[in-house]
Design an enzyme around this catalytic site. Structure first.
Site, mmCIF file in Angstrom:
data_model
loop_
_atom_site.group_PDB
_atom_site.id
_atom_site.type_symbol
_atom_site.label_atom_id
_atom_site.label_comp_id
_atom_site.label_asym_id
_atom_site.label_seq_id
_atom_site.Cartn_x
_atom_site.Cartn_y
_atom_site.Cartn_z
ATOM 1 N N CYS A 1 -2.320 9.214 4.753
ATOM 2 C CA CYS A 1 -2.765 8.112 3.907
ATOM 3 C C CYS A 1 -2.268 8.325 2.478
ATOM 4 O O CYS A 1 -2.437 9.406 1.906
ATOM 5 C CB CYS A 1 -4.288 8.060 3.940
ATOM 6 S SG CYS A 1 -5.040 7.095 2.639
ATOM 7 N N GLU A 2 -1.648 7.296 1.904
ATOM 8 C CA GLU A 2 -1.116 7.434 0.556
ATOM 9 C C GLU A 2 -2.213 7.451 -0.518
ATOM 10 O O GLU A 2 -1.950 7.798 -1.653
ATOM 11 C CB GLU A 2 -0.121 6.312 0.256
ATOM 12 C CG GLU A 2 -0.719 4.931 0.150
ATOM 13 C CD GLU A 2 0.323 3.867 -0.151
ATOM 14 O OE1 GLU A 2 -0.026 2.888 -0.809
ATOM 15 O OE2 GLU A 2 1.494 4.020 0.270
ATOM 16 N N HIS A 3 -3.433 7.097 -0.134
ATOM 17 C CA HIS A 3 -4.523 7.075 -1.108
ATOM 18 C C HIS A 3 -5.231 8.417 -1.239
ATOM 19 O O HIS A 3 -5.668 8.783 -2.335
ATOM 20 C CB HIS A 3 -5.543 5.991 -0.732
ATOM 21 C CG HIS A 3 -4.951 4.616 -0.668
ATOM 22 N ND1 HIS A 3 -5.210 3.737 0.363
ATOM 23 C CD2 HIS A 3 -4.088 3.995 -1.504
ATOM 24 C CE1 HIS A 3 -4.540 2.617 0.152
ATOM 25 N NE2 HIS A 3 -3.849 2.742 -0.971
ATOM 26 N N HIS A 4 -5.361 9.153 -0.117
ATOM 27 C CA HIS A 4 -6.094 10.416 -0.142
ATOM 28 C C HIS A 4 -5.295 11.597 0.407
ATOM 29 O O HIS A 4 -5.763 12.729 0.389
ATOM 30 C CB HIS A 4 -7.401 10.292 0.667
ATOM 31 C CG HIS A 4 -8.294 9.185 0.194
ATOM 32 N ND1 HIS A 4 -8.337 7.951 0.807
ATOM 33 C CD2 HIS A 4 -9.153 9.121 -0.846
ATOM 34 C CE1 HIS A 4 -9.193 7.177 0.181
ATOM 35 N NE2 HIS A 4 -9.699 7.850 -0.829
ATOM 36 N N GLN B 1 -1.183 1.869 6.939
ATOM 37 C CA GLN B 1 -0.818 1.457 8.289
ATOM 38 C C GLN B 1 -0.123 0.103 8.276
ATOM 39 O O GLN B 1 0.811 -0.140 9.049
ATOM 40 C CB GLN B 1 -2.060 1.415 9.180
ATOM 41 C CG GLN B 1 -1.740 1.124 10.641
ATOM 42 C CD GLN B 1 -2.942 1.267 11.535
ATOM 43 O OE1 GLN B 1 -3.810 2.114 11.303
ATOM 44 N NE2 GLN B 1 -3.029 0.453 12.570
ATOM 45 N N HIS C 1 -7.961 6.912 10.964
ATOM 46 C CA HIS C 1 -7.687 7.361 9.606
ATOM 47 C C HIS C 1 -8.727 8.397 9.190
ATOM 48 O O HIS C 1 -9.928 8.105 9.153
ATOM 49 C CB HIS C 1 -7.731 6.170 8.633
ATOM 50 C CG HIS C 1 -6.626 5.184 8.862
ATOM 51 N ND1 HIS C 1 -5.651 4.931 7.922
ATOM 52 C CD2 HIS C 1 -6.332 4.396 9.927
ATOM 53 C CE1 HIS C 1 -4.810 4.024 8.390
ATOM 54 N NE2 HIS C 1 -5.203 3.685 9.611
ATOM 55 N N CYS D 1 -9.307 9.476 6.371
ATOM 56 C CA CYS D 1 -9.997 9.128 5.120
ATOM 57 C C CYS D 1 -11.288 8.369 5.414
ATOM 58 O O CYS D 1 -12.187 8.319 4.567
ATOM 59 C CB CYS D 1 -9.083 8.312 4.196
ATOM 60 S SG CYS D 1 -8.443 6.805 4.915
#
Length: 204
Positions: free
Chosen positions: A93-96, A134, A162, A164
């Site tokens: 995940c690019e956020h976490h 995704q 995910h 996250c």
């Protein structure tokens, strides 16, 4: 993985950190987490993490367009659906920067030429080994196959869990996210979508 190597993205290559800088960044995170970077179990961790990240994010070094470059035209007149389903992948995940674990189903309707089946799995692998959402990955896989092959249609479904959501935040283990992308006949002809879904679910 046998794939095509490309140059690091323009604008980033000149400023790419060294291996030593990457390892020092890991030490910083370990100290921030509250651990002792000098204890025996962590002495080689920065080196191991940097090595692991190089593998986990190797998709930045690979070119999907070149990996899909070779096609085959001797198909005996075959023009029906080609489906590769249950392609496993791991992404982040690019956020976490925590894992995404899932499988992809990819289909296309040939228009005079086909791809080697391993190329379809390879393009999933290339985009999976990058920081992702995704939704973006689904669009990237369908776009790459459409651009390389120019088929009558492309269909992609990705199902993934995910971490996250499972490991942090709402902490709901086992939930699955499904995304789809349809191009050409799969978008304009509903029965082709139905056929794609039916084949995926094993009722075809």
């Amino acid at each position: 993985m046998d794939a095509i190597v490309k140059k690091f993205p323009a604008g980033d290559g000149d400023n790419r950190p060294t291996q030593a800088e990457a390892e020092e960044a890991v030490r910083t995170l370990l100290r921030w987490a509250g651990d002792d970077i000098n204890r025996e179990g962590l002495l080689d961790t920065p080196k191991r993490v940097a090595k692991a990240y190089k593998e986990l994010f190797s998709g930045y070094e690979l070119d999907a367009e070149e990996a899909l470059g070779r096609t085959f035209e001797d198909v005996g007149g075959y023009d029906d659906i080609v489906l590769v389903k249950d392609i496993p992948f791991f992404s982040h995940c690019e956020h976490h920067m925590v894992p995404i674990i899932g499988k992809a189903h990819v289909a296309y309707l040939p228009d005079g030429k086909v791809l080697g089946l391993s190329k379809i799995a390879r393009v999933v692998e290339i985009f999976g080994r990058r920081l992702q959402t995704q939704e973006t990955m689904t669009a990237q896989v369908s776009g790459a196959i459409d651009d390389a092959l120019h088929p009558r249609g492309v269909a992609v479904m990705i199902e993934a869990e995910h971490m996250c959501m499972s490991m942090r935040g709402i902490q709901k283990q086992g939930s699955t996210t499904i995304t789809t992308a349809f191009k050409g006949a799969f978008k304009t002809e509903p029965h082709e979508q139905v056929r794609f879904m039916t084949l995926i679910r094993g009722r075809g």
